[in-house]
Design a protein around this motif. Structure first.
Motif, PDB file in Angstrom:
ATOM      1  N   SER A 159       8.667  -2.716   9.655  1.00 39.82           N
ATOM      2  CA  SER A 159       7.507  -3.013   8.806  1.00 39.82           C
ATOM      3  C   SER A 159       7.143  -4.480   9.006  1.00 39.82           C
ATOM      4  N   GLU A 160       5.854  -4.754   9.023  1.00 44.22           N
ATOM      5  CA  GLU A 160       5.422  -6.155   9.154  1.00 44.22           C
ATOM      6  C   GLU A 160       5.530  -6.885   7.824  1.00 44.22           C
ATOM      7  N   HIS A 161       5.865  -6.161   6.767  1.00 43.29           N
ATOM      8  CA  HIS A 161       5.786  -6.754   5.426  1.00 43.29           C
ATOM      9  C   HIS A 161       7.143  -6.972   4.778  1.00 43.29           C
ATOM     10  N   TYR A 275       6.487  -0.694   1.698  1.00 44.43           N
ATOM     11  CA  TYR A 275       5.884  -1.714   0.818  1.00 44.43           C
ATOM     12  C   TYR A 275       4.439  -1.330   0.544  1.00 44.43           C
ATOM     13  N   THR A 276       3.911  -1.786  -0.600  1.00 51.85           N
ATOM     14  CA  THR A 276       2.513  -1.457  -0.920  1.00 51.85           C
ATOM     15  C   THR A 276       1.569  -1.973   0.165  1.00 51.85           C
ATOM     16  N   GLU A 277       1.959  -3.081   0.821  1.00 52.13           N
ATOM     17  CA  GLU A 277       1.096  -3.631   1.886  1.00 52.13           C
ATOM     18  C   GLU A 277       1.027  -2.709   3.101  1.00 52.13           C
ATOM     19  N   ASP A 278       1.965  -1.746   3.195  1.00 56.07           N
ATOM     20  CA  ASP A 278       1.943  -0.810   4.330  1.00 56.07           C
ATOM     21  C   ASP A 278       0.818   0.219   4.183  1.00 56.07           C
ATOM     22  N   LYS A 279       0.352   0.411   2.952  1.00 54.65           N
ATOM     23  CA  LYS A 279      -0.595   1.510   2.699  1.00 54.65           C
ATOM     24  C   LYS A 279      -1.886   1.405   3.520  1.00 54.65           C
ATOM     25  N   PRO A 280      -2.553   0.225   3.553  1.00 55.06           N
ATOM     26  CA  PRO A 280      -3.793   0.149   4.347  1.00 55.06           C
ATOM     27  C   PRO A 280      -3.564   0.458   5.828  1.00 55.06           C
TER      28      PRO A 280
END
Length: 301
Positions: A159-161, A275-280
């Protein structure tokens, strides 16, 4: 000739997104859940049935979501995982709130599955090619002493986040699993992939296969899991947080010589929402797949 394989979906852990607000997160262009893509890919790969492991409090939500969409397309069954499932009275701990883990979830489906089967997480996207290759293995290659795992190259499942935990695999020259170690805190640091968990810095080579919990089993594994479960219960009676995992089952079967696991190279595309940032990122990836014609405009039209 084997019967059509079954897809077993581990969905009992989807508490906050699934049961908490009475809905599953939609990621596809029409609000499709990640799970729906897995089921669509499984149907294309020749699977004949889907069994969902859920908790009592999300059973109705899961039925409302899937029954209308899948009617007439594939057989669908629901199995409950509770803290008392397959737990004799003597081993029930009233203080326990944590589920018993993935291997216990599989055991809960024992009476619903009589054919070779795949196991997946409900909230991971595994990609069409991995269902094709595992479906083929379950139809032609699986044996009581030969199971499989779809391996994903470590560089494709980060994950990038933030950091991720992955089951890092060791295999022999015949592409069979020798063992698996759960590594926590894995991330790309500059041009290296580093695991910082367990108090050490360990570099993981690109191309190393990891488990994303995508397994293929002969149905005989249920009796092996049940035996291990019967040993797990007395050994962990006082531990409210102990869990019984699929990799533990795999490692035990390999070490005892009872079974081998082929590592199938199906996993090219994977994404999940750690992470929530993965959603987009997931929404964008699925949108592109629809645009490229990998999925129809509407999955269930």
């Amino acid at each position: 000739m084997h019967s059509k394989p079954t897809l077993l979906v581990l969905a009992a852990g989807m508490g906050s997104r699934y049961g908490g607000n009475k809905q599953i997160d939609g990621f596809g262009p029409h609000g499709e859940t990640i799970l729906e893509y897995s089921i669509y890919d499984a149907i294309r790969a020749g699977f004949g049935k889907v069994v969902l492991i859920v908790r009592e409090e999300i059973l109705q939500t899961a039925k409302d979501l899937l029954v209308p969409k899948l009617e007439g397309k594939i057989e669908l069954d629901f199995v409950l995982q509770s803290l008392n499932s397959f737990v004799p009275e003597a081993y029930r701990n009233p203080e326990r709130v944590k589920p018993f883990g993935t291997a216990h979830a599989v055991l809960c489906a024992k009476d619903a599955i009589a054919e070779p089967f795949a196991v997946i997480n409900a909230d991971d996207f595994y990609g069409k090619e991995s269902f094709d290759i595992l479906g083929k293995f379950l139809s032609t290659g699986v044996q009581p002493h030969l199971h499989a795992m779809v391996g994903y190259a470590i560089e494709n499942v980060l994950s990038e986040h933030g950091t991720v935990s992955r089951g890092v695999c060791t295999m022999n020259a015949a592409n069979q699993l020798i063992g698996m170690v759960e590594r926590t805190s894995i991330a790309r640091i500059e041009d290296k992939i580093i695991s910082k968990g367990e108090g050490e810095e360990l570099e993981i080579q690109e191309g190393t296969p990891v488990s994303m919990n995508f397994w293929g089993f002969h149905q005989s594994v249920f009796s092996d899991i049940e035996k291990m479960w019967e040993e797990f219960l007395p050994a962990n009676k006082e531990n409210r947080k102990s869990e019984f995992f699929i990799p533990t089952v795999a490692n035990n079967l390999i070490k005892s010589g009872k079974a081998a696991f082929e590592i199938l190279e199906g996993g090219k595309t994977w994404f999940g929402v750690t992470y929530t940032e993965d959603k987009p990122v997931v929404i964008e990836s699925l949108k592109k797949m629809h645009e490229d014609g990998e999925y129809p405009e509407n999955l269930w039209a």
